[in-house]
Write an enzyme that holds these catalytic residues in place. Structure first.
Site, PDB file in Angstrom:
ATOM      1  N   ASP A 177      44.389 -18.195  11.553  1.00 51.76           N
ATOM      2  CA  ASP A 177      43.629 -17.054  11.049  1.00 51.76           C
ATOM      3  C   ASP A 177      42.528 -16.705  12.053  1.00 51.76           C
ATOM      4  OD1 ASP A 177      41.666 -18.935  10.723  1.00 51.76           O
ATOM      5  OD2 ASP A 177      41.631 -18.873   8.551  1.00 51.76           O
ATOM      6  N   GLY A 184      39.161 -16.474  11.591  1.00 46.91           N
ATOM      7  CA  GLY A 184      37.801 -16.913  11.339  1.00 46.91           C
ATOM      8  C   GLY A 184      37.010 -15.921  10.516  1.00 46.91           C
ATOM      9  N   GLN A 190      42.053  -3.632   6.536  1.00 47.23           N
ATOM     10  CA  GLN A 190      40.939  -3.851   5.613  1.00 47.23           C
ATOM     11  C   GLN A 190      40.722  -2.583   4.769  1.00 47.23           C
ATOM     12  OE1 GLN A 190      39.408  -6.531   4.737  1.00 47.23           O
ATOM     13  NE2 GLN A 190      39.928  -8.005   6.335  1.00 47.23           N
ATOM     14  N   ASP A 235      49.868 -17.198   2.601  1.00 43.52           N
ATOM     15  CA  ASP A 235      49.255 -18.519   2.705  1.00 43.52           C
ATOM     16  C   ASP A 235      48.209 -18.617   1.610  1.00 43.52           C
ATOM     17  OD1 ASP A 235      46.188 -18.766   3.954  1.00 43.52           O
ATOM     18  OD2 ASP A 235      47.138 -16.823   4.284  1.00 43.52           O
TER      19      ASP A 235
END
Length: 376
Positions: free
Chosen positions: A92, A94, A194, A271
């Site tokens: 990922d 971070g 996003q 995940d």
């Protein structure tokens, strides 16, 4: 990396495909066990390969950066060699950890200054050095640096954050073009959509991400406290825009029901820490509902953990025995529960794939959602 679609469901957007990476093929839909600090917590690599058998696991950029630190991983030859794992790894960005450190970080255009949760030392993440860190870790799939907005989130903040995430993506791509591969395998960058829970922002972000023509794309900023229906709504907005011929990764999701509903919306990769974290706390997921193994009702239940026998622990140990292990605070109980839960998550995705290919995914999914939505 290549992605091949083999089948799509006629009643939903569910797809079955194969990702081909340098450490082997990944059949989708897939759940990736979370190996935060170079290990899937409480599970030996041998148990991962022999019982749970994932094609890919996840590593955490923030945690690996702090410990064991990049010089150690570089000397080891990357995370694959360091942890003796010859299959695929995704890291990922971070961004989620930065989000979770809200009291100990400062975000600005250049990057994010944050305080280590370990010793209080200060560090600075930028799109450029996060690419360097992930290069050094050596994951097969690496994530663009992004800001994960909280829920609920003010519209103007979500909009500013989204545009900054897009600018950071451009910097990530530019830096990777100038950065050589450190090991003898390729690395693939996934940008992250996003936009919080605002449809127009999610649409803008998905369109921008799609325009960058990356080999795969991710959806971030969900499963951060919003109702499940909002998650599904945002996912659908995004999957309707992201290209069909590229894999789609929904980050940090979720319950078994969340996985199936998002598979139906066209997501390929997942995940979540839920199977391992909940397992360590005595919560077992099954096809017929959820078991709190610490409840007294299991004290003299000598039936197997799970009659299906997905992993060896399911039929080797009784509910009564596993409850006993939790009662006496024996580590083995947490290990058994973790192996069972991970095995169940991987089984669920493989069954979903079978039913997509067979053409009856939607009816099977609806039956499974009803079954799993129970406390046993």
């Amino acid at each position: 990396m290549t992605f091949t679609l083999h089948a799509t469901d006629s009643e939903s957007q569910a797809r079955a495909g194969t990702l081909q990476l340098d450490h082997g093929p990944v059949e989708t839909p897939i759940f990736m066990p979370v190996g935060t600090v170079g290990t899937v917590k409480g599970v030996h690599q041998r148990e991962l390969t022999d019982e749970i058998n994932p094609d890919i696991i996840l590593g955490n950029t923030y945690h690996l950066y702090l410990r064991p630190q990049m010089d150690i991983l570089k000397k080891a030859g990357g995370l694959h060699k360091f942890m003796n794992w010859d299959r695929n790894i995704l890291t990922d960005s971070g961004g989620y950890q930065v989000y979770s450190l809200s009291a100990n970080r400062k975000i600005k255009e250049e990057g994010v200054k944050f305080k280590s949760h370990i010793d209080g030392s200060f560090h600075f993440f930028t799109p450029e050095n996060v690419m360097e860190i992930q290069r050094t870790i050596g994951a097969d799939i690496i994530m663009a640096f992004d800001e994960c907005t909280p829920y609920p989130c003010d519209y103007q903040y979500a909009k500013r954050s989204m545009h900054m995430t897009h600018r950071w993506l451009d910097r990530c791509i530019s830096h990777l073009e100038k950065t050589p591969l450190p090991y003898e395998h390729n690395q693939t960058l996934f940008p992250i959509v996003q936009g919080s829970t605002y449809k127009d922002l999610r649409k803008q972000s998905a369109e921008y991400i799609a325009s960058r023509e990356a080999e795969g794309n991710a959806i971030g900023g969900l499963s951060v406290g919003e109702p499940a229906e909002e998650m599904y709504e945002m996912t659908e907005v995004v999957t309707n825009i992201l290209p069909n011929d590229k894999p789609r990764y929904l980050m940090g999701v979720g319950t078994p029901i969340n996985l199936l509903e998002n598979v139906a919306l066209g997501v390929d990769m997942f995940d979540c820490v839920m199977p391992t974290r909940n397992g360590r706390n005595g919560m077992l997921f099954t096809a017929h509902g959820t078991i709190n193994i610490k409840n007294k009702k299991w004290e003299d239940d000598f039936s197997p953990i799970d009659e299906m026998g997905i992993t060896w622990v399911d039929t080797a140990y009784s509910k009564a025995y596993v409850r006993h292990l939790f009662t006496v605070n024996e580590m083995l109980g947490r290990q058994i529960a973790t192996i069972h839960n991970l095995g169940f998550y991987l089984w669920l995705m493989r069954e979903a794939r079978k039913h997509i290919i067979a053409g009856d995914f939607t009816s099977w999914k609806n039956k499974m959602v009803t079954q799993m939505d129970k406390r046993l």
